[in-house]
Design a protein around this motif. Structure first.
Motif, PDB file in Angstrom:
ATOM      1  N   GLU A   1       0.865   4.301  -2.649  1.00 16.50           N
ATOM      2  CA  GLU A   1       0.652   5.683  -2.221  1.00 16.50           C
ATOM      3  C   GLU A   1       1.781   6.597  -2.700  1.00 16.50           C
ATOM      4  O   GLU A   1       1.533   7.729  -3.120  1.00 16.50           O
ATOM      5  CB  GLU A   1       0.525   5.755  -0.708  1.00 16.50           C
TER       6      GLU A   1
ATOM      7  N   GLN B   1       0.824  -1.199   0.000  1.00 16.61           N
ATOM      8  CA  GLN B   1       0.000   0.000   0.000  1.00 16.61           C
ATOM      9  C   GLN B   1       0.866   1.259   0.000  1.00 16.61           C
ATOM     10  O   GLN B   1       0.583   2.210  -0.721  1.00 16.61           O
ATOM     11  CB  GLN B   1      -0.940   0.022   1.199  1.00 16.61           C
ATOM     12  N   ARG B   2       1.925   1.264   0.790  1.00 13.23           N
ATOM     13  CA  ARG B   2       2.807   2.433   0.838  1.00 13.23           C
ATOM     14  C   ARG B   2       3.470   2.674  -0.517  1.00 13.23           C
ATOM     15  O   ARG B   2       3.640   3.819  -0.941  1.00 13.23           O
ATOM     16  CB  ARG B   2       3.844   2.266   1.943  1.00 13.23           C
TER      17      ARG B   2
ATOM     18  N   THR C   1       1.223   7.511  -6.414  1.00 10.20           N
ATOM     19  CA  THR C   1      -0.046   8.108  -6.820  1.00 10.20           C
ATOM     20  C   THR C   1       0.118   9.424  -7.568  1.00 10.20           C
ATOM     21  O   THR C   1      -0.439   9.601  -8.645  1.00 10.20           O
ATOM     22  CB  THR C   1      -0.960   8.312  -5.592  1.00 10.20           C
TER      23      THR C   1
END
Length: 137
Positions: free
Chosen positions: A117, A113-114, A120
């Motif tokens: 992120e 997830q990091r 993004t």
């Protein structure tokens, strides 16, 4: 279990306005970007967040932290959704990413997830540029 990461586009008015402005055909351009460059951006950010175990023995494959992202991760696109997951050889990454703490590793590191992120802003910027190039020349 896979965690779905969704990009919050509430602060990305430019992307939203370009999609509305250009209309039909934007989905295909976004899919092509996600399948190629979007996957590369996300998958290349993840290994930097993984802690290598330091374990070595004859015949042991490179750790996920030191191997090339293309040998560790695979991506698939469905609509405008990109899924990045580890290849079966590196399936153990689930445990330090989402799993609980054990004597051998610290769980809940959330490096998948990091990594998404961290990518993004670049992905959104690239998609906008690609839409402008395709529709405005």
């Amino acid at each position: 279990m896979a965690e779905i990461f969704k990009i919050d586009i509430s602060g990305v008015e430019e992307l939203q306005s370009k999609i509305e402005q250009y209309g039909e055909g934007t989905g295909q351009i976004i899919q092509e970007y996600l399948r190629d460059d979007g996957f590369k951006k996300i998958a290349s950010h993840i290994p930097d967040l993984i802690h290598a175990s330091g374990r070595r023995w004859k015949g042991k494959a490179a750790s996920a932290a030191t191997a090339s992202y293309s040998s560790v991760f695979q991506g698939s696109v469905s609509g405008t959704e990109l899924t990045v997951k580890s290849k079966s050889k590196y399936g153990y990454l689930y445990f330090p990413d989402d799993g609980s703490n054990t004597t051998h590793h610290a769980g809940n590191q959330q490096f998948m997830q990091r990594g998404a992120e961290e990518s993004t802003d670049d992905i959104i910027s690239d998609v906008v540029q690609r839409l402008v190039a395709a529709f405005e020349g």
